[in-house]
Design a protein around this motif. Structure first.
Motif, PDB file in Angstrom:
ATOM      1  N   LEU A   4       0.879  -1.171   0.000  1.00 57.59           N
ATOM      2  CA  LEU A   4       0.000   0.000   0.000  1.00 57.59           C
ATOM      3  C   LEU A   4       0.917   1.222   0.000  1.00 57.59           C
ATOM      4  CD1 LEU A   4      -2.654   1.636   0.416  1.00 57.59           C
ATOM      5  CD2 LEU A   4      -2.274   1.351   2.889  1.00 57.59           C
ATOM      6  N   ALA A   5       0.855   2.050  -1.055  1.00 64.21           N
ATOM      7  CA  ALA A   5       1.763   3.193  -1.166  1.00 64.21           C
ATOM      8  C   ALA A   5       0.993   4.499  -1.017  1.00 64.21           C
ATOM      9  CB  ALA A   5       2.473   3.159  -2.513  1.00 64.21           C
ATOM     10  N   ILE A   6       1.645   5.472  -0.383  1.00 68.93           N
ATOM     11  CA  ILE A   6       1.014   6.779  -0.123  1.00 68.93           C
ATOM     12  C   ILE A   6       1.945   7.893  -0.572  1.00 68.93           C
ATOM     13  CG2 ILE A   6       0.158   8.304   1.717  1.00 68.93           C
ATOM     14  CD1 ILE A   6      -0.578   5.777   3.309  1.00 68.93           C
ATOM     15  N   SER A  16      -2.110   3.866  -3.548  1.00 69.33           N
ATOM     16  CA  SER A  16      -2.103   2.830  -4.580  1.00 69.33           C
ATOM     17  C   SER A  16      -1.775   1.490  -3.943  1.00 69.33           C
ATOM     18  CB  SER A  16      -1.027   3.193  -5.620  1.00 69.33           C
ATOM     19  OG  SER A  16      -0.870   2.177  -6.570  1.00 69.33           O
ATOM     20  N   VAL A  17      -2.352   0.433  -4.492  1.00 62.77           N
ATOM     21  CA  VAL A  17      -1.895  -0.907  -4.116  1.00 62.77           C
ATOM     22  C   VAL A  17      -1.160  -1.466  -5.321  1.00 62.77           C
ATOM     23  CG1 VAL A  17      -2.525  -3.230  -3.392  1.00 62.77           C
ATOM     24  CG2 VAL A  17      -3.826  -1.278  -2.528  1.00 62.77           C
ATOM     25  N   VAL A  18       0.106  -1.826  -5.129  1.00 58.26           N
ATOM     26  CA  VAL A  18       0.876  -2.435  -6.219  1.00 58.26           C
ATOM     27  C   VAL A  18       1.330  -3.813  -5.769  1.00 58.26           C
ATOM     28  CG1 VAL A  18       1.718  -0.172  -7.011  1.00 58.26           C
ATOM     29  CG2 VAL A  18       3.168  -1.568  -5.542  1.00 58.26           C
ATOM     30  N   GLU A  19       1.579  -4.661  -6.771  1.00 57.67           N
ATOM     31  CA  GLU A  19       2.023  -6.019  -6.454  1.00 57.67           C
ATOM     32  C   GLU A  19       3.240  -6.362  -7.291  1.00 57.67           C
ATOM     33  OE1 GLU A  19      -0.662  -9.197  -7.574  1.00 57.67           O
ATOM     34  OE2 GLU A  19       0.063 -10.376  -5.867  1.00 57.67           O
ATOM     35  N   ARG A  20       4.257  -6.883  -6.665  1.00 58.25           N
ATOM     36  CA  ARG A  20       5.405  -7.392  -7.425  1.00 58.25           C
ATOM     37  C   ARG A  20       5.521  -8.883  -7.149  1.00 58.25           C
ATOM     38  NH1 ARG A  20      11.748  -6.991  -6.515  1.00 58.25           N
ATOM     39  NH2 ARG A  20      12.358  -7.967  -8.471  1.00 58.25           N
ATOM     40  N   LYS A  21       5.402  -9.656  -8.237  1.00 60.24           N
ATOM     41  CA  LYS A  21       5.557 -11.107  -8.084  1.00 60.24           C
ATOM     42  C   LYS A  21       7.039 -11.406  -7.914  1.00 60.24           C
ATOM     43  CE  LYS A  21       1.306 -12.712  -8.854  1.00 60.24           C
ATOM     44  NZ  LYS A  21       0.485 -12.471 -10.015  1.00 60.24           N
ATOM     45  N   VAL A  29      -0.118  -2.483 -11.056  1.00 64.24           N
ATOM     46  CA  VAL A  29      -0.908  -1.538 -10.261  1.00 64.24           C
ATOM     47  C   VAL A  29      -2.300  -2.127 -10.081  1.00 64.24           C
ATOM     48  CG1 VAL A  29      -1.825   0.798 -10.140  1.00 64.24           C
ATOM     49  CG2 VAL A  29       0.383   0.389 -11.205  1.00 64.24           C
ATOM     50  N   LEU A  30      -2.658  -2.484  -8.859  1.00 58.52           N
ATOM     51  CA  LEU A  30      -3.984  -3.049  -8.595  1.00 58.52           C
ATOM     52  C   LEU A  30      -5.001  -1.948  -8.373  1.00 58.52           C
ATOM     53  CD1 LEU A  30      -3.053  -6.063  -6.289  1.00 58.52           C
ATOM     54  CD2 LEU A  30      -3.047  -5.911  -8.774  1.00 58.52           C
ATOM     55  N   ARG A  65      -8.632   4.518   1.792  1.00 54.30           N
ATOM     56  CA  ARG A  65      -9.685   3.492   1.847  1.00 54.30           C
ATOM     57  C   ARG A  65     -10.088   3.039   0.455  1.00 54.30           C
ATOM     58  NH1 ARG A  65     -14.703   5.065   5.216  1.00 54.30           N
ATOM     59  NH2 ARG A  65     -15.158   2.872   4.845  1.00 54.30           N
ATOM     60  N   GLN A  66     -10.246   4.035  -0.451  1.00 50.72           N
ATOM     61  CA  GLN A  66     -10.663   3.699  -1.817  1.00 50.72           C
ATOM     62  C   GLN A  66      -9.595   2.845  -2.520  1.00 50.72           C
ATOM     63  OE1 GLN A  66     -13.739   4.974  -3.036  1.00 50.72           O
ATOM     64  NE2 GLN A  66     -13.386   3.353  -4.538  1.00 50.72           N
ATOM     65  N   ALA A  67      -8.330   3.203  -2.311  1.00 48.83           N
ATOM     66  CA  ALA A  67      -7.248   2.436  -2.960  1.00 48.83           C
ATOM     67  C   ALA A  67      -7.259   0.986  -2.463  1.00 48.83           C
ATOM     68  CB  ALA A  67      -5.894   3.083  -2.683  1.00 48.83           C
ATOM     69  N   LEU A  68      -7.507   0.817  -1.168  1.00 49.94           N
ATOM     70  CA  LEU A  68      -7.544  -0.545  -0.617  1.00 49.94           C
ATOM     71  C   LEU A  68      -8.706  -1.344  -1.205  1.00 49.94           C
ATOM     72  CD1 LEU A  68      -6.724   0.188   3.134  1.00 49.94           C
ATOM     73  CD2 LEU A  68      -5.377  -1.260   1.613  1.00 49.94           C
ATOM     74  N   THR A  69      -9.895  -0.734  -1.243  1.00 54.47           N
ATOM     75  CA  THR A  69     -11.043  -1.503  -1.759  1.00 54.47           C
ATOM     76  C   THR A  69     -10.908  -1.735  -3.266  1.00 54.47           C
ATOM     77  OG1 THR A  69     -12.279   0.559  -1.734  1.00 54.47           O
ATOM     78  CG2 THR A  69     -12.804  -0.987  -0.013  1.00 54.47           C
ATOM     79  N   ASP A  70     -10.487  -0.720  -4.012  1.00 57.92           N
ATOM     80  CA  ASP A  70     -10.294  -0.909  -5.459  1.00 57.92           C
ATOM     81  C   ASP A  70      -9.259  -2.007  -5.738  1.00 57.92           C
ATOM     82  OD1 ASP A  70     -11.992   1.189  -5.762  1.00 57.92           O
ATOM     83  OD2 ASP A  70     -10.577   2.520  -6.802  1.00 57.92           O
ATOM     84  N   GLY A  71      -8.274  -2.105  -4.859  1.00 58.35           N
ATOM     85  CA  GLY A  71      -7.219  -3.103  -5.066  1.00 58.35           C
ATOM     86  C   GLY A  71      -7.592  -4.479  -4.530  1.00 58.35           C
ATOM     87  N   GLY A  72      -8.840  -4.622  -4.093  1.00 55.27           N
ATOM     88  CA  GLY A  72      -9.312  -5.922  -3.596  1.00 55.27           C
ATOM     89  C   GLY A  72      -8.712  -6.294  -2.254  1.00 55.27           C
TER      90      GLY A  72
END
Ligand code: KG4
Ligand code: ZN
Length: 353
Positions: A4-6, A16-21, A29-30, A65-72
């Motif tokens: 979770l980035a701010i 933003s929620v980002v994911e690195r495999k 970018v989730l 909050r929105q970034a968390l919910t949008d990112g599942g």
């Protein structure tokens, strides 16, 4: 790893929620949610730090909050379960704005026992090039990403710097502006021309209309044997030109925009390529608000052709050029060392320590 980035360094409140495999060369970018107080500042022709900070306080929780919910990733209470680390811009930036993001991230880290990663905003601008937009259509998807060693060029409203990256954690500052940043100079010249703030996008639009131009401004430090820049002389030269011309017509303003952009970009392109040649790098990586300029991208591509260099040019997708939290998450994903929340404070003067 999910982060979770701010980002709250100036007038944007972004999460933003980002994911690195594991082992991936990029982050996905989730979610990315950004609120901005820019329209307020446009009315006064520049950022008013106190009002930017007040808006940050209003926007921060809804945006996170929105970034968390949008990112599942559920709600704030689910961070511990769904998020591996929290990343935040530590600096540089406006102290009031930075404090909002930093204190919010520290609180979330403490409450959820989630590691906290602090990020240098300037370096993060370059990491916008390691971002893959989850919602991009196939033909818009980035298919290649920078490789090391690369030259990083930061061109933003507050900074103009050239760096050499040997790896994600090993970089060296080569040079930067001695006075105004490139975006700052464009904005100030735009103001003198009566353009709205920030002026970069309108300067680009007006310059794009020009086929042949009779005005020429000097590119400061174009031939100096270093990687430094100076844009305050260009600002003065253009201001004098404007003052000496009476009742500028629209085509004349367009020409001034063209000549300004050309003088500023010529030196940036020349010095970046020189650095790439001197250090024999495989990539040139550009980031920051001014990287939204299509003409700048084309100049880089033309120079690559002309020099017949095997160097790859990377510009971020437009939405990741100006301030956003996805780039903060990207930097953190490749530099995941965390710090205890108690030891973190906002650093408005942070540079390349
Ligand atoms: O990176 P950024 O969003 O904020 C800072 O960290 O400074 O950059 C903002 C700067 C402004 O100076 C703005 O005029 C410039 O980026 N900019 C552009 C363009 N879009 C934004 N400059 C030239 N052409 C553009 N299309
Ligand atoms: Zn920025």
């Amino acid at each position: 790893m999910k982060i979770l980035a701010i980002e709250t360094s100036c007038d944007e409140t972004s999460a933003s929620v980002v994911e690195r495999k594991s082992g991936a060369q990029f982050v996905r970018v989730l979610s990315l949610v950004t609120s901005t107080s820019l329209p307020e500042h446009a009315m006064t022709g520049g950022i008013i730090p106190e009002s930017a900070a007040r808006r940050q306080i209003e926007y921060i929780l809804p945006v996170v909050r929105q970034a968390l919910t949008d990112g599942g990733c559920g709600e704030i209470g689910d961070i511990r379960k769904n998020i591996d680390a929290i990343a935040v811009t530590q600096g540089p930036g406006l102290i009031g704005s930075l404090l909002v993001g930093v204190e919010c991230a520290k609180t979330l880290s403490y409450l959820s026992s989630t590691p906290l990663i602090v990020v240098n905003h300037l370096l993060a601008h370059l990491y916008a090039n390691f971002v893959q937009d989850e919602n991009a259509q196939n033909d818009e998807k980035k298919i290649s990403f920078p490789t090391f060693p690369f030259i990083g060029l930061i061109v933003s409203g507050g900074h103009t710097d050239i760096l050499l990256f040997k790896s994600h954690s090993d970089f060296k500052w080569l040079g930067g502006t001695r006075d105004d940043a490139i975006g700052e100079a464009l904005d100030k010249i735009g103001r003198k021309l009566g353009l709205s703030y920030p002026a970069g996008p309108e300067i680009e639009k007006r310059a794009g209309k020009i086929k042949a131009c009779s005005i020429k401004f000097n590119s400061p430090l174009l031939h100096s044997d270093d990687f430094d820049f100076s844009f305050s002389g260009l600002k003065t030269e253009v201001a004098r030109y404007i003052d000496s011309s009476k009742n500028l017509t629209t085509p004349e303003i367009d020409e001034i925009c063209y000549a300004t952009q050309k003088a500023a970009f010529d030196v940036v392109v020349a010095k970046t390529f020189r650095a790439a040649e001197v250090y024999n790098t495989s990539s040139i990586v550009v980031g920051g608000g001014v990287a939204a300029n299509q003409n700048l991208f084309e100049l880089f591509c033309d120079e690559k052709q002309k020099k017949k260099l095997g160097v790859e040019i990377f510009f971020p997708k437009k939405k990741y050029t100006t301030d956003n939290a996805a780039m903060i998450g990207a930097f953190a994903a490749f530099n995941p060392g965390s710090v205890l929340w108690k030891e973190v404070r906002a650093m408005p003067e942070l540079y390349f320590a």
